[in-house]
Write a protein that holds these residues in place. Sequence first.
Motif, PDB file in Angstrom:
ATOM      1  N   GLN A 154       7.246  -9.179  27.517  1.00  0.00           N
ATOM      2  CA  GLN A 154       6.396  -8.040  28.049  1.00  0.00           C
ATOM      3  C   GLN A 154       6.817  -8.192  29.793  1.00  0.00           C
ATOM      4  O   GLN A 154       6.673  -9.330  29.917  1.00  0.00           O
ATOM      5  CB  GLN A 154       4.950  -8.069  27.792  1.00  0.00           C
ATOM      6  N   LYS A 155       6.713  -7.041  30.182  1.00  0.00           N
ATOM      7  CA  LYS A 155       6.843  -6.981  31.606  1.00  0.00           C
ATOM      8  C   LYS A 155       6.409  -5.871  32.133  1.00  0.00           C
ATOM      9  O   LYS A 155       6.407  -4.767  31.528  1.00  0.00           O
ATOM     10  CB  LYS A 155       8.263  -7.772  32.239  1.00  0.00           C
ATOM     11  N   LEU A 156       5.989  -5.910  33.412  1.00  0.00           N
ATOM     12  CA  LEU A 156       5.119  -4.860  34.091  1.00  0.00           C
ATOM     13  C   LEU A 156       6.240  -4.115  35.011  1.00  0.00           C
ATOM     14  O   LEU A 156       6.786  -4.325  35.494  1.00  0.00           O
ATOM     15  CB  LEU A 156       4.160  -5.323  35.145  1.00  0.00           C
ATOM     16  N   HIS A 157       6.151  -2.481  34.492  1.00  0.00           N
ATOM     17  CA  HIS A 157       6.809  -1.551  35.248  1.00  0.00           C
ATOM     18  C   HIS A 157       6.330  -1.596  36.802  1.00  0.00           C
ATOM     19  O   HIS A 157       5.107  -1.703  37.175  1.00  0.00           O
ATOM     20  CB  HIS A 157       6.929  -0.318  34.720  1.00  0.00           C
ATOM     21  N   PRO A 158       7.258  -1.822  37.619  1.00  0.00           N
ATOM     22  CA  PRO A 158       6.771  -1.928  39.009  1.00  0.00           C
ATOM     23  C   PRO A 158       6.182  -0.746  39.602  1.00  0.00           C
ATOM     24  O   PRO A 158       5.403  -0.834  40.519  1.00  0.00           O
ATOM     25  CB  PRO A 158       8.328  -2.385  39.940  1.00  0.00           C
ATOM     26  N   ILE A 159       6.588   0.645  39.312  1.00  0.00           N
ATOM     27  CA  ILE A 159       6.208   1.726  39.939  1.00  0.00           C
ATOM     28  C   ILE A 159       5.038   2.226  38.969  1.00  0.00           C
ATOM     29  O   ILE A 159       3.895   2.818  39.425  1.00  0.00           O
ATOM     30  CB  ILE A 159       7.120   2.871  39.860  1.00  0.00           C
ATOM     31  N   VAL A 160       5.191   2.391  37.540  1.00  0.00           N
ATOM     32  CA  VAL A 160       4.269   3.008  36.774  1.00  0.00           C
ATOM     33  C   VAL A 160       3.299   2.328  36.589  1.00  0.00           C
ATOM     34  O   VAL A 160       2.045   2.663  36.005  1.00  0.00           O
ATOM     35  CB  VAL A 160       4.969   3.580  35.481  1.00  0.00           C
ATOM     36  N   ARG A 161       3.338   0.907  36.652  1.00  0.00           N
ATOM     37  CA  ARG A 161       2.242   0.035  36.322  1.00  0.00           C
ATOM     38  C   ARG A 161       1.999  -0.259  34.963  1.00  0.00           C
ATOM     39  O   ARG A 161       0.832  -0.367  34.629  1.00  0.00           O
ATOM     40  CB  ARG A 161       1.212  -0.079  37.015  1.00  0.00           C
ATOM     41  N   LYS A 162       3.129  -0.145  33.944  1.00  0.00           N
ATOM     42  CA  LYS A 162       2.772   0.221  32.362  1.00  0.00           C
ATOM     43  C   LYS A 162       3.496  -1.148  32.108  1.00  0.00           C
ATOM     44  O   LYS A 162       4.473  -1.450  32.458  1.00  0.00           O
ATOM     45  CB  LYS A 162       3.231   1.324  31.862  1.00  0.00           C
ATOM     46  N   THR A 163       2.859  -1.767  30.954  1.00  0.00           N
ATOM     47  CA  THR A 163       3.600  -2.997  30.504  1.00  0.00           C
ATOM     48  C   THR A 163       4.835  -2.356  29.616  1.00  0.00           C
ATOM     49  O   THR A 163       4.461  -1.591  28.790  1.00  0.00           O
ATOM     50  CB  THR A 163       2.742  -3.937  29.494  1.00  0.00           C
ATOM     51  N   ILE A 164       5.890  -2.887  29.501  1.00  0.00           N
ATOM     52  CA  ILE A 164       7.039  -2.644  28.847  1.00  0.00           C
ATOM     53  C   ILE A 164       7.591  -3.804  27.566  1.00  0.00           C
ATOM     54  O   ILE A 164       7.711  -4.904  28.322  1.00  0.00           O
ATOM     55  CB  ILE A 164       8.255  -2.269  29.788  1.00  0.00           C
ATOM     56  N   LYS A 165       7.500  -3.459  26.443  1.00  0.00           N
ATOM     57  CA  LYS A 165       8.130  -4.543  25.364  1.00  0.00           C
ATOM     58  C   LYS A 165       9.490  -4.481  25.355  1.00  0.00           C
ATOM     59  O   LYS A 165       9.954  -3.355  25.266  1.00  0.00           O
ATOM     60  CB  LYS A 165       7.294  -4.437  24.117  1.00  0.00           C
ATOM     61  N   SER A 166      10.119  -5.588  25.182  1.00  0.00           N
ATOM     62  CA  SER A 166      11.419  -5.530  25.126  1.00  0.00           C
ATOM     63  C   SER A 166      11.632  -6.889  24.202  1.00  0.00           C
ATOM     64  O   SER A 166      10.980  -7.622  24.220  1.00  0.00           O
ATOM     65  CB  SER A 166      12.212  -5.693  26.355  1.00  0.00           C
ATOM     66  N   HIS A 167      12.882  -6.839  23.534  1.00  0.00           N
ATOM     67  CA  HIS A 167      12.997  -8.076  22.678  1.00  0.00           C
ATOM     68  C   HIS A 167      14.622  -8.522  22.797  1.00  0.00           C
ATOM     69  O   HIS A 167      15.350  -7.536  23.118  1.00  0.00           O
ATOM     70  CB  HIS A 167      12.683  -7.771  21.079  1.00  0.00           C
ATOM     71  N   LYS A 168      14.910  -9.640  22.346  1.00  0.00           N
ATOM     72  CA  LYS A 168      16.348 -10.162  22.275  1.00  0.00           C
ATOM     73  C   LYS A 168      16.407 -10.803  21.187  1.00  0.00           C
ATOM     74  O   LYS A 168      15.506 -11.597  20.838  1.00  0.00           O
ATOM     75  CB  LYS A 168      16.674 -10.824  23.454  1.00  0.00           C
ATOM     76  N   ASN A 169      17.736 -10.793  20.230  1.00  0.00           N
ATOM     77  CA  ASN A 169      17.800 -11.893  19.192  1.00  0.00           C
ATOM     78  C   ASN A 169      18.520 -12.926  19.478  1.00  0.00           C
ATOM     79  O   ASN A 169      19.647 -12.567  20.491  1.00  0.00           O
ATOM     80  CB  ASN A 169      18.467 -10.891  18.263  1.00  0.00           C
ATOM     81  N   TYR A 170      18.300 -13.927  19.114  1.00  0.00           N
ATOM     82  CA  TYR A 170      18.963 -15.237  19.445  1.00  0.00           C
ATOM     83  C   TYR A 170      19.374 -15.963  17.943  1.00  0.00           C
ATOM     84  O   TYR A 170      18.470 -15.976  16.951  1.00  0.00           O
ATOM     85  CB  TYR A 170      18.284 -16.084  20.114  1.00  0.00           C
ATOM     86  N   LEU A 171      20.767 -16.418  17.980  1.00  0.00           N
ATOM     87  CA  LEU A 171      21.138 -17.210  16.669  1.00  0.00           C
ATOM     88  C   LEU A 171      20.709 -18.721  16.918  1.00  0.00           C
ATOM     89  O   LEU A 171      20.994 -19.035  18.054  1.00  0.00           O
ATOM     90  CB  LEU A 171      22.640 -17.022  16.403  1.00  0.00           C
ATOM     91  N   ALA A 172      20.140 -19.296  15.819  1.00  0.00           N
ATOM     92  CA  ALA A 172      19.525 -20.604  16.172  1.00  0.00           C
ATOM     93  C   ALA A 172      20.214 -21.297  14.791  1.00  0.00           C
ATOM     94  O   ALA A 172      20.195 -20.832  13.802  1.00  0.00           O
ATOM     95  CB  ALA A 172      18.023 -20.842  16.269  1.00  0.00           C
ATOM     96  N   HIS A 173      20.329 -22.762  15.156  1.00  0.00           N
ATOM     97  CA  HIS A 173      20.890 -23.511  14.063  1.00  0.00           C
ATOM     98  C   HIS A 173      19.698 -24.094  13.461  1.00  0.00           C
ATOM     99  O   HIS A 173      18.561 -24.474  13.893  1.00  0.00           O
ATOM    100  CB  HIS A 173      21.717 -24.877  14.741  1.00  0.00           C
ATOM    101  N   ASP A 174      19.600 -24.142  12.112  1.00  0.00           N
ATOM    102  CA  ASP A 174      18.531 -24.519  11.059  1.00  0.00           C
ATOM    103  C   ASP A 174      19.178 -25.487  10.218  1.00  0.00           C
ATOM    104  O   ASP A 174      19.548 -25.051   8.963  1.00  0.00           O
ATOM    105  CB  ASP A 174      17.946 -23.226  10.287  1.00  0.00           C
ATOM    106  N   GLU A 175      19.300 -26.705  10.441  1.00  0.00           N
ATOM    107  CA  GLU A 175      19.964 -27.621   9.854  1.00  0.00           C
ATOM    108  C   GLU A 175      19.462 -27.691   8.203  1.00  0.00           C
ATOM    109  O   GLU A 175      20.461 -27.661   7.468  1.00  0.00           O
ATOM    110  CB  GLU A 175      19.812 -28.987  10.675  1.00  0.00           C
ATOM    111  N   ASN A 176      18.214 -27.764   8.160  1.00  0.00           N
ATOM    112  CA  ASN A 176      17.543 -28.124   6.484  1.00  0.00           C
ATOM    113  C   ASN A 176      17.305 -26.629   5.995  1.00  0.00           C
ATOM    114  O   ASN A 176      16.832 -26.630   4.810  1.00  0.00           O
ATOM    115  CB  ASN A 176      16.365 -28.765   6.850  1.00  0.00           C
ATOM    116  N   GLN A 177      17.813 -25.549   6.547  1.00  0.00           N
ATOM    117  CA  GLN A 177      17.562 -24.329   6.012  1.00  0.00           C
ATOM    118  C   GLN A 177      16.110 -23.983   5.524  1.00  0.00           C
ATOM    119  O   GLN A 177      15.846 -23.494   4.416  1.00  0.00           O
ATOM    120  CB  GLN A 177      18.409 -23.999   5.021  1.00  0.00           C
ATOM    121  N   ALA A 178      15.123 -24.359   6.142  1.00  0.00           N
ATOM    122  CA  ALA A 178      13.775 -24.643   5.908  1.00  0.00           C
ATOM    123  C   ALA A 178      13.108 -23.258   6.225  1.00  0.00           C
ATOM    124  O   ALA A 178      12.108 -22.847   5.833  1.00  0.00           O
ATOM    125  CB  ALA A 178      12.979 -25.600   6.639  1.00  0.00           C
TER     126      ALA A 178
END
Length: 86
Positions: free
Chosen positions: A25-49
Amino acid sequence: MRQNFIGMVVSNAMQKTIKVKVTSQKLHPIVRKTIKSHKNYLAHDENQACQLGDIVRIEACRPLSKNKHFSVAEIIRSTKGLTPTA
């Protein structure tokens, strides 16, 4: 110190790899409203748990493939034993 993120597992269809959705979440500098954003990451899961819906902490590591630069450090909240709701 290594880069850390906390996110939710959205895919575990690959072998020893999970996709983690990290929201921020980050605050819009002018409107002063919180903006939600997301990002997907690939991660190593050795034990497939990891299962779908788990909350995990991932941390940066050496590049393991073209897009995979993180590994699972710990499973914070597991969905094992919980029944899915329709």
